[in-house]
Design a protein around this motif. Structure first.
Motif, PDB file in Angstrom:
ATOM      1  N   LEU A  14      -0.422 -15.816 -24.269  1.00 29.38           N
ATOM      2  CA  LEU A  14      -0.591 -15.253 -22.933  1.00 29.38           C
ATOM      3  C   LEU A  14      -1.187 -16.299 -21.993  1.00 29.38           C
ATOM      4  N   SER A  17       1.359 -18.786 -20.898  1.00 34.53           N
ATOM      5  CA  SER A  17       2.560 -18.327 -20.204  1.00 34.53           C
ATOM      6  C   SER A  17       2.506 -18.668 -18.722  1.00 34.53           C
ATOM      7  N   TRP A  39      -0.398  -7.563 -23.340  1.00 39.24           N
ATOM      8  CA  TRP A  39      -0.279  -8.585 -24.376  1.00 39.24           C
ATOM      9  C   TRP A  39      -1.360  -8.473 -25.450  1.00 39.24           C
TER      10      TRP A  39
END
Length: 440
Positions: A14, A17, A39
């Motif tokens: 995460l 990203s 997430w």
């Protein structure tokens, strides 16, 4: 439900990203919390406990009915969710500073400073733990494939730096630097030297990323680290590379005398290696920049002549130059000559050179094209061509739209300041409107 003290951070995938990095950069905490829930299963009540807020306030933020603006609350969110400070435009958080290993095994003859010096980057201002999980490229075992993977990452970082700026790369780059320092502990002598070279390159890249973010003190720390690491290996050519970066930063930071000294020391370091005309061409250009900011016209022109002469010697031999200097091609020589002349105030000579260099540049070099378009606008404004200057500056804003580079933003502000005497002119009003659209 476990208490806040048992929380170990958001999932590495995460944090890595692009979507999460974007919403952090925009400080869109509604989306930050939504992504944490999606997430990581961190629900509003958990977020509230971690960040010192009420669940209802978290819910309002997630639904878009409320925003966060107070810096102390933003810092609580960074600390509570373990989001690196740089991702939210904050200083390094206390929990980001890693402990320096006190002991490590050394093979006979290894300089005692090498691992400590890599780790010292974090102590002096580097990014920190929490990134390590993103960088587990080998399961504690160093192999040649590990080096290949790490070097590939460095190449990708430089590509992304060219295309989008270096500011957003800082956490990942410094995390890689920390990881490489850890790998040195278990490596044999041959691999250790390769890892040390890689650490020097990562330290230089980290310095460059902080330089692009206009965080000059932290950048200097990383550049100094790269210098020490390359000195341990007697890599004088790479030392010249690092010194050239430090010279450019000193020029931006207003320390022009230091910039000249660093550029000249870089030239001495490169000469110690032997015949490296492309490297010398780039280093003479660094000196020209510094001399121009000192308004020393004669010294600047002499440095420009030496840069051009060295480049002529390098023609046809670019493939034997170090990879890190091959960006300095004929287009770069032309545009940098124009910029040096613009710094001297010789705008009539500077304008066609910057325009030609900009015309030749690759579309992938977004940050470079943005800088050069602003320098073109500066040269045009110096000559009183307000319409042309605003058109060039608008072109620069087009390139800026995809960048995360406070250095470029600094150029925008500086150029906009020069337009103050023409504030009521139509080209300026149009440029300001576009600047608001692009930069918010």
């Amino acid at each position: 439900m476990p208490g806040p003290q048992s929380y170990t951070g958001l999932p590495p995938e995460l944090v890595a990203s692009s979507e999460f990095q974007r919403v952090c950069r925009e400080r869109d905490f509604g989306q930050v919390f939504q992504l944490a829930k999606k997430w990581a299963g961190v629900y509003p009540s958990r977020i509230a406990a971690l960040c010192g807020m009420t669940p209802s306030r978290v819910g309002e933020i997630m639904s878009g009915r409320r925003s966060l603006a107070h810096i102390d609350v933003i810092e609580r969110v960074a600390d509570g969710l373990r989001i690196p400070g740089a991702m939210l435009g904050l200083a390094h958080r206390p929990w980001e500073i890693p402990a320096i290993p006190r002991e490590f095994k050394r093979t006979p003859g290894q300089p005692s400073a090498s691992i400590d010096e890599v780790a010292a980057v974090a102590e002096d201002g580097g990014e920190a733990s929490g990134i390590d999980d993103l960088l587990t490229l080998a399961d504690g075992k160093v192999t040649r494939s590990t080096l290949v993977a790490l070097r590939s990452s460095v190449e990708d970082y430089w590509r992304r730096d060219d295309e989008h700026g270096g500011a957003s790369l800082r956490p990942a780059v410094v995390g890689h630097l920390r990881y490489v320092s850890q790998l040195m502990n278990g490596a044999d002598e041959a691999l250790r030297r390769d890892l040390q070279s890689l650490a020097a390159e990562l330290a230089r890249l980290a310095g460059w990323a902080y330089f692009d973010a206009r965080q000059y003190s932290t950048a200097r720390t990383h550049f100094t680290q790269a210098l020490r690491l390359s000195r341990l290996q007697d890599d004088y050519l790479f030392m010249a590379n690092v010194l050239s970066c430090m010279s450019l930063q000193a020029t931006y930071d207003g320390n022009s005398t230091d910039a000249v000294a660093l550029a000249c020391r870089a030239q001495d370091s490169a000469r110690a290696v032997g015949d490296q005309p492309l490297v010398m061409s780039m280093l003479h250009m660094r000196e020209a920049f510094a001399q121009a900011t000192l308004s020393d016209s004669m010294a600047c022109h002499q440095a420009l002549d030496r840069s051009r002469d060295a480049y002529e010697q390098a023609r046809g031999r670019e493939d034997v130059a170090p990879p890190w200097v091959r960006y300095f091609d004929e287009s770069k020589l032309i545009v940098d000559t124009g910029i040096a002349l613009a710094r001297l105030g010789e705008s009539a000579r500077a304008e066609p050179l910057i325009a030609e260099g900009l015309r030749r540049e690759s579309a992938a070099q977004q940050r470079g094209r943005a800088f050069h378009a602003f320098w073109l606008a500066t040269a045009q404004l110096q000559q009183g061509s307000l319409d042309a200057a605003c058109q060039s500056a608008s072109l620069a804003l087009d390139f800026t739209a995809s960048l995360d580079s406070p250095r470029v933003a600094g150029h925008v502000r500086e150029f906009h300041g020069r337009l103050a005497p023409y504030a009521r002119e139509a080209p300026v009003i149009s440029f300001e409107q576009k600047m608001r659209e692009v930069l918010g």
